[in-house]
Enzyme design. Structure first.
Site, PDB file in Angstrom:
ATOM      1  N   MET A  48      24.503  43.394  31.848  1.00  0.00           N
ATOM      2  CA  MET A  48      24.147  42.105  32.434  1.00  0.00           C
ATOM      3  C   MET A  48      25.356  41.171  32.435  1.00  0.00           C
ATOM      4  O   MET A  48      25.212  39.948  32.552  1.00  0.00           O
ATOM      5  CB  MET A  48      22.981  41.468  31.672  1.00  0.00           C
ATOM      6  CG  MET A  48      21.680  42.226  31.845  1.00  0.00           C
ATOM      7  SD  MET A  48      20.207  41.179  31.835  1.00  0.00           S
ATOM      8  CE  MET A  48      20.330  40.396  30.232  1.00  0.00           C
ATOM      9  N   GLY A  49      26.542  41.770  32.320  1.00  0.00           N
ATOM     10  CA  GLY A  49      27.746  40.953  32.384  1.00  0.00           C
ATOM     11  C   GLY A  49      28.055  40.251  31.084  1.00  0.00           C
ATOM     12  O   GLY A  49      27.519  40.566  30.031  1.00  0.00           O
ATOM     13  N   TYR A  50      28.960  39.277  31.172  1.00  0.00           N
ATOM     14  CA  TYR A  50      29.519  38.582  30.022  1.00  0.00           C
ATOM     15  C   TYR A  50      29.974  39.619  28.999  1.00  0.00           C
ATOM     16  O   TYR A  50      29.541  39.643  27.843  1.00  0.00           O
ATOM     17  CB  TYR A  50      28.538  37.581  29.410  1.00  0.00           C
ATOM     18  CG  TYR A  50      29.251  36.379  28.838  1.00  0.00           C
ATOM     19  CD1 TYR A  50      29.875  35.460  29.682  1.00  0.00           C
ATOM     20  CD2 TYR A  50      29.344  36.179  27.472  1.00  0.00           C
ATOM     21  CE1 TYR A  50      30.573  34.373  29.167  1.00  0.00           C
ATOM     22  CE2 TYR A  50      30.035  35.099  26.943  1.00  0.00           C
ATOM     23  CZ  TYR A  50      30.645  34.198  27.798  1.00  0.00           C
ATOM     24  OH  TYR A  50      31.342  33.132  27.279  1.00  0.00           O
ATOM     25  N   LEU A  51      30.854  40.482  29.467  1.00  0.00           N
ATOM     26  CA  LEU A  51      31.230  41.675  28.712  1.00  0.00           C
ATOM     27  C   LEU A  51      31.975  41.331  27.428  1.00  0.00           C
ATOM     28  O   LEU A  51      32.721  40.350  27.367  1.00  0.00           O
ATOM     29  CB  LEU A  51      32.104  42.580  29.582  1.00  0.00           C
ATOM     30  CG  LEU A  51      31.519  43.011  30.928  1.00  0.00           C
ATOM     31  CD1 LEU A  51      32.488  43.948  31.646  1.00  0.00           C
ATOM     32  CD2 LEU A  51      30.164  43.677  30.755  1.00  0.00           C
ATOM     33  N   GLU A  96      33.606  43.585  23.619  1.00  0.00           N
ATOM     34  CA  GLU A  96      34.216  44.853  23.228  1.00  0.00           C
ATOM     35  C   GLU A  96      33.201  45.995  23.168  1.00  0.00           C
ATOM     36  O   GLU A  96      33.548  47.154  23.399  1.00  0.00           O
ATOM     37  CB  GLU A  96      34.919  44.701  21.876  1.00  0.00           C
ATOM     38  CG  GLU A  96      35.731  45.932  21.486  1.00  0.00           C
ATOM     39  CD  GLU A  96      36.458  45.777  20.182  1.00  0.00           C
ATOM     40  OE1 GLU A  96      36.664  46.792  19.491  1.00  0.00           O
ATOM     41  OE2 GLU A  96      36.834  44.633  19.830  1.00  0.00           O
ATOM     42  N   GLY A  97      31.957  45.668  22.868  1.00  0.00           N
ATOM     43  CA  GLY A  97      30.935  46.706  22.854  1.00  0.00           C
ATOM     44  C   GLY A  97      30.765  47.339  24.222  1.00  0.00           C
ATOM     45  O   GLY A  97      30.720  48.571  24.350  1.00  0.00           O
ATOM     46  N   HIS A  98      30.679  46.510  25.262  1.00  0.00           N
ATOM     47  CA  HIS A  98      30.593  47.040  26.623  1.00  0.00           C
ATOM     48  C   HIS A  98      31.831  47.855  26.973  1.00  0.00           C
ATOM     49  O   HIS A  98      31.735  48.940  27.565  1.00  0.00           O
ATOM     50  CB  HIS A  98      30.463  45.902  27.641  1.00  0.00           C
ATOM     51  CG  HIS A  98      29.239  45.066  27.493  1.00  0.00           C
ATOM     52  ND1 HIS A  98      29.290  43.763  27.052  1.00  0.00           N
ATOM     53  CD2 HIS A  98      27.933  45.337  27.734  1.00  0.00           C
ATOM     54  CE1 HIS A  98      28.072  43.263  27.045  1.00  0.00           C
ATOM     55  NE2 HIS A  98      27.218  44.194  27.441  1.00  0.00           N
ATOM     56  N   ASP A 149      21.195  47.983  20.316  1.00  0.00           N
ATOM     57  CA  ASP A 149      19.825  47.774  20.792  1.00  0.00           C
ATOM     58  C   ASP A 149      19.099  49.118  20.726  1.00  0.00           C
ATOM     59  O   ASP A 149      18.832  49.755  21.748  1.00  0.00           O
ATOM     60  CB  ASP A 149      19.845  47.210  22.207  1.00  0.00           C
ATOM     61  CG  ASP A 149      20.469  45.824  22.261  1.00  0.00           C
ATOM     62  OD1 ASP A 149      19.994  44.938  21.524  1.00  0.00           O
ATOM     63  OD2 ASP A 149      21.430  45.628  23.010  1.00  0.00           O
TER      64      ASP A 149
END
Length: 283
Positions: free
Chosen positions: A30-33, A35-37, A150
């Site tokens: 959902m954006g606002y990336l 380091e996890g993304h 999650d």
């Protein structure tokens, strides 16, 4: 890196890649990336020939009282991070492209969503499962990468993909953490300095629960009470739940055995934070 905004463009690009013998990996965001993304994108880059990512704030997974408009967005920054991570194709559709008319078909994954986040946010996982099913259909066969932070979402997506026979392998990647153990999350930007200092208690509670299991404790209630006691040492953290469950079903067993997942959720000021760790209980 190519950036596209229509379903037809994504389908054309991924189909062409597969026709040429390439494997396709995709990361749904959902954006606002953070380091996890980026770590998910790096995992896809290491294993797949074409790496695609979606950036779409999905309105279906926001319930009553949850401010969709307040969700953080920064597409230029997201695109720069995705390109640096080696992403080949970004799908950044509008709401109108994804839902050109009111959607009448939704996906519900029963039982797995009945507890924990599903109980707290009753419509959330139907929104997640519906958009993920739609994106799986758009992207086509391949591997998709989700973060373990999650964990309930991972379980929901895996069960949905299996039940509906999507030709997609769901890969769970380790949670990325700050040096003090706090799980990286887009919600962390909302923490005050004092709340940020208190938030790592969630990971400490999980480590304490895991240590109790490793020391021989097999009663889930005892492990849950031990984790709750640790969280209670931080007055700024309001515990929602601490649970010790079967890793794939999220059911609390009479006795801990096999693959176990320890889960915590708590309100830290305004943000509600989640974390979990896996523990293998020896026979």
């Amino acid at each position: 890196m190519d950036v596209v905004t229509t379903i037809a463009e994504v389908r054309s690009a991924t189909a062409a890649a597969r026709a040429g013998g390439a494997t396709v990996g995709f990361v749904l965001t959902m954006g606002y990336l953070h380091e996890g993304h980026v770590s998910l994108m790096a995992a896809a880059r290491a294993e797949c020939d074409l790496v695609a990512a979606s950036i779409f704030v999905n309105p279906l997974q926001f319930g009553a009282g949850e401010d969709l408009d307040a969700y953080p967005r920064d597409l230029p920054r997201d695109l720069a991070l995705a390109e640096a991570a080696g992403v080949d194709l970004v799908f950044a559709p509008s709401v109108e492209e994804m839902y050109p008319r009111p959607i009448l078909t939704t996906v519900a994954v029963d039982d797995v969503t009945a507890r924990f986040e599903g109980a707290t946010r009753p419509t959330h996982f139907a929104g997640v499962a519906t958009v993920v099913a739609k994106l799986f259909s758009i992207m086509g066969p391949g591997r998709t990468y989700f973060g373990e932070k999650d964990w309930q979402q991972v379980c929901v997506v895996r069960r949905m993909a299996a039940d509906l026979s999507f030709p997609v392998e769901v890969v769970a990647c380790p949670t990325r953490r700050e040096p003090d153990g706090l799980a990286r999350s887009s919600r962390n930007v909302y923490l005050s300095a004092e709340e940020r200092a208190a938030a790592p208690v969630l990971h400490r509670a999980l480590r304490h629960g895991a240590a109790r299991i490793e020391a021989g404790e097999r009663d889930p209630a005892a492990v849950e009470a031990a984790m709750a006691e640790v969280v209670a040492t931080e007055p700024l953290v309001l515990l929602d739940y601490a649970a010790a469950v079967e890793a794939d079903t999220l059911v609390s067993p009479a006795r801990l055995e096999g693959e176990v997942r320890l889960l915590v959720a708590a309100r830290v000021g305004t943000p509600r934070l989640l974390d979990n760790v896996g523990v293998t209980v020896p026979a």
